[in-house]
Design a protein around this motif. Structure first.
Motif, PDB file in Angstrom:
ATOM      1  N   SER A   1       3.841   5.965  -1.229  1.00  0.00           N
ATOM      2  CA  SER A   1       4.924   6.976  -0.599  1.00  0.00           C
ATOM      3  C   SER A   1       5.443   6.240   0.547  1.00  0.00           C
ATOM      4  CB  SER A   1       4.122   8.134  -0.632  1.00  0.00           C
ATOM      5  OG  SER A   1       2.966   7.991   0.525  1.00  0.00           O
ATOM      6  N   GLY A   2       4.694   5.368   1.140  1.00  0.00           N
ATOM      7  CA  GLY A   2       5.064   4.748   2.574  1.00  0.00           C
ATOM      8  C   GLY A   2       6.117   3.496   2.454  1.00  0.00           C
ATOM      9  N   LEU A   3       6.606   3.503   0.974  1.00  0.00           N
ATOM     10  CA  LEU A   3       7.574   2.330   0.737  1.00  0.00           C
ATOM     11  C   LEU A   3       6.948   1.156   0.693  1.00  0.00           C
ATOM     12  CD1 LEU A   3      10.843   3.759   2.391  1.00  0.00           C
ATOM     13  CD2 LEU A   3       9.523   4.519   0.263  1.00  0.00           C
ATOM     14  N   LYS A   4       5.913   0.878   1.469  1.00  0.00           N
ATOM     15  CA  LYS A   4       5.282  -0.657   1.431  1.00  0.00           C
ATOM     16  C   LYS A   4       4.407  -1.116   0.407  1.00  0.00           C
ATOM     17  CE  LYS A   4       6.245  -0.648   6.282  1.00  0.00           C
ATOM     18  NZ  LYS A   4       5.545  -0.579   7.771  1.00  0.00           N
TER      19      LYS A   4
ATOM     20  N   CYS B   1      -1.761  -4.032   1.760  1.00  0.00           N
ATOM     21  CA  CYS B   1      -2.739  -5.237   1.521  1.00  0.00           C
ATOM     22  C   CYS B   1      -3.772  -4.857   2.921  1.00  0.00           C
ATOM     23  CB  CYS B   1      -2.442  -6.419   1.419  1.00  0.00           C
ATOM     24  SG  CYS B   1      -3.519  -7.704   1.351  1.00  0.00           S
ATOM     25  N   ARG B   2      -4.647  -4.273   2.618  1.00  0.00           N
ATOM     26  CA  ARG B   2      -5.606  -3.897   4.055  1.00  0.00           C
ATOM     27  C   ARG B   2      -7.169  -3.246   3.465  1.00  0.00           C
ATOM     28  NH1 ARG B   2      -5.061   1.336   5.770  1.00  0.00           N
ATOM     29  NH2 ARG B   2      -3.037   2.297   5.505  1.00  0.00           N
ATOM     30  N   PRO B   3      -8.009  -3.191   4.492  1.00  0.00           N
ATOM     31  CA  PRO B   3      -9.126  -2.694   4.251  1.00  0.00           C
ATOM     32  C   PRO B   3      -8.925  -1.120   3.801  1.00  0.00           C
ATOM     33  CG  PRO B   3      -9.534  -4.122   6.028  1.00  0.00           C
ATOM     34  CD  PRO B   3      -8.166  -4.104   5.698  1.00  0.00           C
ATOM     35  N   THR B   4      -9.537  -0.342   3.246  1.00  0.00           N
ATOM     36  CA  THR B   4      -9.414   1.120   3.108  1.00  0.00           C
ATOM     37  C   THR B   4     -10.911   1.729   3.074  1.00  0.00           C
ATOM     38  OG1 THR B   4      -9.161   1.270   0.881  1.00  0.00           O
ATOM     39  CG2 THR B   4      -7.309   1.492   1.966  1.00  0.00           C
ATOM     40  N   THR B   5     -11.248   2.835   3.567  1.00  0.00           N
ATOM     41  CA  THR B   5     -12.285   3.573   3.398  1.00  0.00           C
ATOM     42  C   THR B   5     -12.354   4.611   2.108  1.00  0.00           C
ATOM     43  OG1 THR B   5     -12.717   3.358   5.647  1.00  0.00           O
ATOM     44  CG2 THR B   5     -14.014   5.060   4.568  1.00  0.00           C
ATOM     45  N   VAL B   6     -13.145   4.552   1.326  1.00  0.00           N
ATOM     46  CA  VAL B   6     -13.272   5.451   0.126  1.00  0.00           C
ATOM     47  C   VAL B   6     -14.709   6.108   0.307  1.00  0.00           C
ATOM     48  CG1 VAL B   6     -11.634   4.040  -1.530  1.00  0.00           C
ATOM     49  CG2 VAL B   6     -14.099   3.660  -1.333  1.00  0.00           C
ATOM     50  N   ARG B   7     -14.686   7.340  -0.053  1.00  0.00           N
ATOM     51  CA  ARG B   7     -15.669   8.061  -0.133  1.00  0.00           C
ATOM     52  C   ARG B   7     -16.285   8.392  -1.874  1.00  0.00           C
ATOM     53  NH1 ARG B   7     -14.160  12.173   2.660  1.00  0.00           N
ATOM     54  NH2 ARG B   7     -13.512  13.385   0.710  1.00  0.00           N
ATOM     55  N   VAL B   8     -17.528   8.052  -1.951  1.00  0.00           N
ATOM     56  CA  VAL B   8     -18.062   8.371  -3.245  1.00  0.00           C
ATOM     57  C   VAL B   8     -17.876   9.689  -3.666  1.00  0.00           C
ATOM     58  CG1 VAL B   8     -20.023   7.999  -4.826  1.00  0.00           C
ATOM     59  CG2 VAL B   8     -19.334   6.249  -3.102  1.00  0.00           C
ATOM     60  N   GLU B   9     -17.290  10.412  -4.789  1.00  0.00           N
ATOM     61  CA  GLU B   9     -17.285  11.779  -4.611  1.00  0.00           C
ATOM     62  C   GLU B   9     -18.153  12.186  -5.953  1.00  0.00           C
ATOM     63  OE1 GLU B   9     -15.799  13.693  -2.908  1.00  0.00           O
ATOM     64  OE2 GLU B   9     -14.157  12.936  -1.913  1.00  0.00           O
TER      65      GLU B   9
ATOM     66  N   GLY C   1       0.361   2.129  -6.328  1.00  0.00           N
ATOM     67  CA  GLY C   1      -1.120   2.628  -6.389  1.00  0.00           C
ATOM     68  C   GLY C   1      -1.186   4.224  -5.998  1.00  0.00           C
ATOM     69  N   ASN C   2      -0.035   4.891  -5.885  1.00  0.00           N
ATOM     70  CA  ASN C   2       0.084   6.347  -5.514  1.00  0.00           C
ATOM     71  C   ASN C   2      -0.159   6.827  -6.790  1.00  0.00           C
ATOM     72  OD1 ASN C   2       0.922   8.751  -5.036  1.00  0.00           O
ATOM     73  ND2 ASN C   2       2.952   8.156  -4.032  1.00  0.00           N
ATOM     74  N   TYR C   3      -1.539   7.377  -6.926  1.00  0.00           N
ATOM     75  CA  TYR C   3      -2.033   8.100  -8.236  1.00  0.00           C
ATOM     76  C   TYR C   3      -1.391   9.347  -8.230  1.00  0.00           C
ATOM     77  CZ  TYR C   3      -4.753   9.997 -11.951  1.00  0.00           C
ATOM     78  OH  TYR C   3      -5.318  10.655 -13.132  1.00  0.00           O
ATOM     79  N   THR C   4      -0.696   9.644  -9.648  1.00  0.00           N
ATOM     80  CA  THR C   4      -0.231  10.990  -9.786  1.00  0.00           C
ATOM     81  C   THR C   4      -0.653  11.625 -11.256  1.00  0.00           C
ATOM     82  OG1 THR C   4       1.983  12.347  -9.932  1.00  0.00           O
ATOM     83  CG2 THR C   4       2.052   9.875 -10.706  1.00  0.00           C
TER      84      THR C   4
ATOM     85  N   ASN D   1      -5.364   8.802   3.542  1.00  0.00           N
ATOM     86  CA  ASN D   1      -4.891   8.333   2.300  1.00  0.00           C
ATOM     87  C   ASN D   1      -3.720   7.348   2.592  1.00  0.00           C
ATOM     88  OD1 ASN D   1      -3.209   8.443   0.093  1.00  0.00           O
ATOM     89  ND2 ASN D   1      -3.365  10.546  -0.430  1.00  0.00           N
ATOM     90  N   PRO D   2      -3.968   6.129   1.855  1.00  0.00           N
ATOM     91  CA  PRO D   2      -2.857   4.917   2.476  1.00  0.00           C
ATOM     92  C   PRO D   2      -1.638   5.135   1.632  1.00  0.00           C
ATOM     93  CG  PRO D   2      -4.404   4.035   0.992  1.00  0.00           C
ATOM     94  CD  PRO D   2      -5.060   5.575   1.215  1.00  0.00           C
ATOM     95  N   ASN D   3      -1.671   5.728   0.512  1.00  0.00           N
ATOM     96  CA  ASN D   3      -0.365   5.526  -0.327  1.00  0.00           C
ATOM     97  C   ASN D   3       0.371   6.717  -0.940  1.00  0.00           C
ATOM     98  OD1 ASN D   3      -2.325   6.494  -2.206  1.00  0.00           O
ATOM     99  ND2 ASN D   3      -2.983   4.191  -2.915  1.00  0.00           N
ATOM    100  N   GLY D   4      -0.048   7.984  -0.766  1.00  0.00           N
ATOM    101  CA  GLY D   4       0.284   9.202  -0.833  1.00  0.00           C
ATOM    102  C   GLY D   4      -0.591   9.750  -2.394  1.00  0.00           C
ATOM    103  N   SER D   5      -1.555   8.984  -2.886  1.00  0.00           N
ATOM    104  CA  SER D   5      -2.204   9.618  -3.809  1.00  0.00           C
ATOM    105  C   SER D   5      -2.340  11.031  -4.024  1.00  0.00           C
ATOM    106  CB  SER D   5      -3.346   8.733  -4.104  1.00  0.00           C
ATOM    107  OG  SER D   5      -3.169   7.510  -4.646  1.00  0.00           O
TER     108      SER D   5
END
Lengths: 221, 89
Positions: free
Chosen positions: A107-110, A113-121, A146-149, A171-175
């Motif tokens: 969603s951010g148009l870019k 490539c960077r670290p993210t934090t994800v939570r185990v659900e 990578g923007n899941y829909t 959320n880095p990508n708008g998923s």
């Protein structure tokens, strides 16, 4: 005997050795599988790795899903074999219909490539069986699409059936619903955009991905 | 008979379209006013052999749905024209 994980290689795949290294480093045996072969050579689990299969032409994963290897992966998954799609591999699995939804452009148009934090659900999947629910993992992303829909009904179903296995913290990508990874109904097929295989060695800045790869080895054993 | 097929593919409403958004954002800078709803899609052209236009339409529609588009995020319109009549017609 160690668990053998097949890593599918398409023309344009570029993360296959990262996946093999991660598997080998955690006591498994990574084995490359060529996309043109309709035979998984008796592997215990499959990783569809990241990259740009077939140049991402038409759409990411659109051409790769017709590969002979993917027919074999589909049969393997139907028989309950553990299958994980990472990044481009996640896109391939959605195109192949092994996982619901689709990956649209960030969603951010870019390109990110960077670290993210994800939570185990959910710890009820082939990729998270050894992980603790609520654990926050530092794992890098590296994607443009990578923007899941998915449609509202699918999203409700994923929530109701506890099939959202990983969510982004920030959320880095708008998923939609912060989704970083989902599994199929049988919970043996998992797709995620972050790259756990790139977070299995101190040299790479994080070893938080190891618990996910270890889960896959455990699910395959 | 041979038919030409034009598949006009666009992203469904609400699906992220960075190319369209970027073009739209730069238009005022270039002095273009009053332009909105910019979207970037793709077109695919091919020819297909079929007994008649209806069969060409059906085959092209099946191809479009199963391979050329991802119905989760894309819509498509087909335009079909006759290129050459078959022998004896």
């Amino acid at each position: 005997m160690s668990v053998v994980v097949g890593v599918v290689v398409f023309p344009g795949t570029n993360c296959e050795m990262d996946a093999v290294e991660a598997v080998d480093g955690l006591g498994g045996t990574g084995r490359l599988l060529w996309h043109g072969d309709d035979d998984l050579s008796g592997v215990d689990a499959v990783i569809v790795p990241g990259g740009f299969a077939h140049g991402d032409y038409l759409r990411p994963g659109a051409i790769a899903r017709f590969s002979p290897a993917m027919e074999a992966v589909t049969r393997f998954a139907a028989d309950g074999g553990p299958v994980v799609g990472i990044c481009n591999g996640f896109q391939v699995l959605t195109e192949a219909g092994l996982l619901p939804g689709a990956l649209q452009k960030n969603s951010g148009l870019k390109f990110l490539c960077r670290p993210t934090t994800v939570r185990v659900e959910s710890s009820n999947s082939a990729l998270t069986v050894s992980a603790m629910v609520g654990a926050e993992l530092s794992i890098p992303i590296n994607h443009f699409e990578g923007n899941y829909t998915c449609d509202a009904r699918t999203l409700q179903q994923l929530r109701d059936e506890d099939r959202i296995v990983l969510r982004y913290v920030g959320n880095p990508n708008g998923s939609i619903d912060d989704i970083a990874g989902v599994c199929n109904e049988a919970r043996n097929v998992v797709g995620l955009m972050p790259h756990p295989e790139r977070a299995c060695n101190e040299l790479l800045g994080s070893t938080d991905g190891a618990v996910l790869i270890r889960s896959l080895l455990a699910a395959a054993a | 008979m041979q038919f030409s097929v034009l598949v006009d593919i666009r992203l469904r409403g609400g699906i992220s379209d960075p190319a369209g958004a970027t073009i739209e954002r730069v238009l005022p800078v270039l002095g273009y006013e009053g332009i909105a709803d910019v979207t970037v899609g793709k077109t695919i052209r091919f020819t297909i052999d079929a007994v008649d236009a209806e069969a060409a339409q059906a085959a092209a529609a099946e191809l479009t749905e199963s391979f050329l588009t991802n119905p989760v995020i894309e819509d498509a319109d087909l335009t079909i024209e006759t290129v050459s009549p078959g022998a004896g017609t």
